[in-house]
Design a protein around this motif. Structure first.
Motif, PDB file in Angstrom:
ATOM      1  N   SER A  44      87.413   2.958  66.960  1.00 31.72           N
ATOM      2  CA  SER A  44      86.379   2.044  66.999  1.00 31.72           C
ATOM      3  C   SER A  44      85.073   2.516  66.209  1.00 31.72           C
ATOM      4  CB  SER A  44      85.952   1.884  68.557  1.00 31.72           C
ATOM      5  OG  SER A  44      85.699   2.789  69.132  1.00 31.72           O
ATOM      6  N   ARG A  45      84.775   3.826  66.471  1.00 35.57           N
ATOM      7  CA  ARG A  45      83.704   4.196  65.760  1.00 35.57           C
ATOM      8  C   ARG A  45      83.666   5.972  65.658  1.00 35.57           C
ATOM      9  NH1 ARG A  45      78.752   4.485  69.477  1.00 35.57           N
ATOM     10  NH2 ARG A  45      79.626   3.881  71.730  1.00 35.57           N
ATOM     11  N   LEU A  46      82.721   6.490  64.899  1.00 32.69           N
ATOM     12  CA  LEU A  46      82.815   7.847  64.874  1.00 32.69           C
ATOM     13  C   LEU A  46      81.166   8.289  65.096  1.00 32.69           C
ATOM     14  CD1 LEU A  46      84.282   8.618  61.306  1.00 32.69           C
ATOM     15  CD2 LEU A  46      85.418   8.639  63.601  1.00 32.69           C
ATOM     16  N   LEU A  47      80.998   9.336  65.919  1.00 35.77           N
ATOM     17  CA  LEU A  47      79.797   9.922  66.214  1.00 35.77           C
ATOM     18  C   LEU A  47      79.669  11.165  65.663  1.00 35.77           C
ATOM     19  CD1 LEU A  47      79.226   8.782  69.872  1.00 35.77           C
ATOM     20  CD2 LEU A  47      78.146   7.759  67.916  1.00 35.77           C
ATOM     21  N   CYS A  90      87.994   5.432  70.412  1.00 35.90           N
ATOM     22  CA  CYS A  90      88.939   4.431  70.167  1.00 35.90           C
ATOM     23  C   CYS A  90      88.873   3.477  71.171  1.00 35.90           C
ATOM     24  CB  CYS A  90      90.411   5.410  70.323  1.00 35.90           C
ATOM     25  SG  CYS A  90      90.584   6.455  69.030  1.00 35.90           S
ATOM     26  N   GLU A  93      86.557   0.724  75.053  1.00 34.30           N
ATOM     27  CA  GLU A  93      86.132   1.840  74.162  1.00 34.30           C
ATOM     28  C   GLU A  93      86.026   3.047  75.014  1.00 34.30           C
ATOM     29  OE1 GLU A  93      83.294   1.931  70.598  1.00 34.30           O
ATOM     30  OE2 GLU A  93      82.160   2.376  72.112  1.00 34.30           O
ATOM     31  N   HIS A 103      77.875   8.362  60.230  1.00 34.63           N
ATOM     32  CA  HIS A 103      77.281   7.131  60.847  1.00 34.63           C
ATOM     33  C   HIS A 103      77.282   5.936  59.992  1.00 34.63           C
ATOM     34  CE1 HIS A 103      74.825   9.982  63.752  1.00 34.63           C
ATOM     35  NE2 HIS A 103      76.294   9.921  64.428  1.00 34.63           N
ATOM     36  N   GLU A 104      77.384   6.255  58.807  1.00 35.13           N
ATOM     37  CA  GLU A 104      77.389   5.246  57.947  1.00 35.13           C
ATOM     38  C   GLU A 104      78.582   4.671  57.320  1.00 35.13           C
ATOM     39  OE1 GLU A 104      74.523   3.446  57.495  1.00 35.13           O
ATOM     40  OE2 GLU A 104      73.539   4.578  59.071  1.00 35.13           O
ATOM     41  N   ASN A 147      82.127   5.834  59.143  1.00 37.89           N
ATOM     42  CA  ASN A 147      82.153   4.828  60.454  1.00 37.89           C
ATOM     43  C   ASN A 147      82.608   3.653  60.222  1.00 37.89           C
ATOM     44  OD1 ASN A 147      82.092   4.816  63.175  1.00 37.89           O
ATOM     45  ND2 ASN A 147      79.862   3.779  62.975  1.00 37.89           N
ATOM     46  N   THR A 148      82.342   3.030  59.027  1.00 35.57           N
ATOM     47  CA  THR A 148      82.764   1.838  58.455  1.00 35.57           C
ATOM     48  C   THR A 148      84.065   1.938  58.093  1.00 35.57           C
ATOM     49  OG1 THR A 148      80.410   1.260  57.817  1.00 35.57           O
ATOM     50  CG2 THR A 148      82.148   0.062  56.846  1.00 35.57           C
ATOM     51  N   LYS A 206      87.048   2.583  60.619  1.00 34.35           N
ATOM     52  CA  LYS A 206      87.037   1.520  61.734  1.00 34.35           C
ATOM     53  C   LYS A 206      88.280   0.712  61.636  1.00 34.35           C
ATOM     54  CE  LYS A 206      84.271  -2.186  64.414  1.00 34.35           C
ATOM     55  NZ  LYS A 206      83.103  -2.825  64.447  1.00 34.35           N
TER      56      LYS A 206
END
Length: 587
Positions: A73-76, A95, A101, A146-147, A150-151, A154
């Protein structure tokens, strides 16, 4: 009679009842389209006959198998401080699992910095420069995560390691080429600078009346040394690539409910459930007598123990600790000023100051004899020379001993004498600069029959080395690399399966990273040897402890494989030193 018929023949139905009826029709169609009634009927029938104690657990297990696979779903990215107090990066993977999530796994890897020539700079200034560059690199990595990353990641399958790593590598390569293009354009736009004269080559010794070199045999003159190749620049932000790759691999292992080492083994072999696995032989750093040691000796950056194969890890670690203890006892007994005050190097080894390379080797020999260890049979030694750090370019010589510089040819002679006197030394790591090709070839010819030459390629960007054979140097039989910066898990799998020669996975010299995943990685990759440093500093011992745990798990499961032995990586052809064999797993 249908509900609609009932409406026609009886009193008028309210709007709310009509809407409720329509909603029920839609719900029935929705469940029927997704096969829910059939699946419910099937599981209820099965559960009636199975009669489980935990009814709802039974249902949960059944429906969990029907749920959609997890997706990223995303990364941090998070700032953190490593074992040396330096700013570092942690990558986390989140995830969507069963419509929720969840944070799955995180990873931290080591990072090489740009090599700076600090020969003529103030040490405090160099430290500030390095800290600034590291902060810039971490900030760039956070921005990447983050940019962009992450995109583009996803919705990706976290169990598709090859696919995720290809996305990461393609992204890095685009940034790398973009950076190179910017640098080239900046060079083109710079005004021409006043050329700086290169250092003059060493002058030949004065000749005597007979034409020979005064004070030397023969009439040979020292040739100028090849200039150094430009250092490989580390692209700021590159640590994001390796960190995310490792975090995704951990996530895949977690989701498949298997340890990371088995997950990587399955990726490498393209088949699940290996029948047997082995633990690589650890190369343990014992002493550090390099450039930062208090004595005049600069050459022996690391003196490394190569234990006899076939022992359990606890046996090896106990043996090395006893050897260290005996060495300290000998040094204290020889000291005229009381107990010797020792420090621990970044590699986790004792830092000892000596004047000559024979002294630390004599110390190890004496300690081994006192303990009844057969040096040269039960255990062997390797020396990490790190010669590229010792070159004094104005003089054109290696500062192997402070005040006693040696030319490349003289250094080869020194190695030949050292190996002849100490046959237990069976490997030299980076004995020369890579530019001294002629001397590499000569060194291989004089010591190659009993001693391997190894090259550390850890600092070479994996965008080059992982997709090609390792850099070729005459006589080199093995390479040391680690996961740092942009090196992905797939890169490591590739380089350990495709490159010729022995591949030793190691840590960086400073190794501030406390993540123990490297131990799982080396077991999964099936390499023969692992170089984790000495038995001090927590960030190194966590990796040794994890290796011990993996060994115990494999033994309990009955899949700790026997090892099939062929000739040692430092032996030629079929010549095998007594009691020494090369590790090759039988798969």
């Amino acid at each position: 009679m249908s509900y609609k018929g009932f409406i026609n023949y009886n009193s008028r139905v309210s709007k709310e009842e009509q809407e409720f009826y329509d909603l029920k029709i839609k719900a029935a169609e929705y469940y029927r389209a997704n096969g829910v009634p059939q699946k419910m009927e099937g599981v209820l029938n099965d559960m009636f006959f199975d009669k489980p104690d935990d009814i709802y657990g039974y249902l949960a297990n059944y429906f969990s198998k029907l749920s959609s696979p997890p997706v990223i779903s995303r990364l941090l990215g998070k700032e953190m401080y490593d074992g040396k107090g330096q700013l570092s990066l942690q990558a986390q993977v989140l995830c969507i699992i069963k419509n929720e999530e969840k944070t799955t796994c995180s990873a931290v890897i080591s990072s090489h910095s740009e090599v700076l020539d600090n020969s003529f700079q103030d040490p405090s200034g160099v430290t500030n420069i390095n800290n600034d560059k590291r902060r810039d690199s971490v900030m760039a990595a956070l921005h990447w995560i983050h940019e962009s990353l992450n995109t583009i990641l996803k919705g990706s399958d976290p169990c598709d390691q090859t696919g995720v790593d290809k996305v990461l590598s393609d992204f890095f390569m685009a940034r790398y080429l973009e950076d190179q293009d910017i640098r080239n354009r900046e060079k083109e736009n710079q005004p021409p600078s006043v050329p700086v004269p290169e250092p003059s080559p060493p002058t030949a010794p004065p000749k005597d009346k007979k034409g020979g070199d005064k004070g030397k045999k023969g009439n040979s003159t020292e040739k100028p040394i090849p200039p150094p190749e430009p250092s490989e620049l580390v692209l700021p932000g590159s640590m994001a690539i390796g960190s995310v790759s490792l975090a995704v691999a951990k996530t895949g292992a977690l989701l498949q409910c298997i340890p990371l080492y088995k997950y990587i083994k399955a990726l490498r072999n393209q088949q699940p459930c290996p029948k047997e696995m082995h633990i690589p032989v650890p190369l343990v750093t014992l002493l550090s007598c390099g450039k930062m040691s208090p004595g005049k000796l600069n050459l022996l950056e690391e003196v490394i123990v190569i234990p006899k194969a076939g022992q359990r890890l606890k046996q090896i670690i106990t043996m090395v600790l006893e050897l260290q203890k005996e060495m300290m006892k000998i040094m204290n007994a020889a000291s005229k000023t009381g107990p010797v005050l020792t420090t621990v190097s970044d590699s986790g080894a004792l830092v000892v100051g000596y004047e000559r390379p024979e002294q630390p080797l004599d110390l190890i020999t004496e300690a081994s004899n006192n303990l009844g260890l057969a040096l040269g049979k039960g255990i062997h030694l390797a020396v990490n020379c790190a010669a590229h750090n010792l070159m004094d370019y104005p003089k054109g010589k290696y500062e192997v001993i402070t005040g006693t510089p040696k030319s490349p040819d003289e250094l080869v002679d020194m190695y030949e004498a050292l190996i002849s006197k100490y046959p237990a030394v069976v490997a030299l790591i980076d004995p020369l600069r890579k530019e001294d090709v002629e001397q590499w070839e000569r060194l291989s010819s004089v010591v190659g029959g009993s001693c391997s030459l190894l090259s550390d390629i850890s600092s070479k960007p994996q965008c080059h080395s992982s997709r090609e054979d390792a850099p070729s140097l005459p006589g080199v039989r093995g390479y040391i690399l680690n996961q740092s910066n942009e090196t992905t898990v797939t890169d490591l799998i590739h380089v350990t399966t495709e490159n010729k020669g022995t591949v030793i996975i190691g840590t960086t010299c400073g190794e501030p990273c406390s993540d123990d995943a490297l131990s799982d990685v080396v077991v999964g990759l099936g390499v023969g040897y692992v170089k984790l440093g000495g038995l001090s500093r927590g960030e190194r011992l966590t990796k040794y402890n994890r290796l011990i745990s993996i060994e115990e798990e494999l033994a309990q499961q009955g899949i700790l494989g026997d090892l099939f032995w062929v000739n040692a990586f430092w032996a030629l052809g079929n010549a095998v030193s007594p009691g020494v064999e090369h590790l090759a797993p039988r798969i």
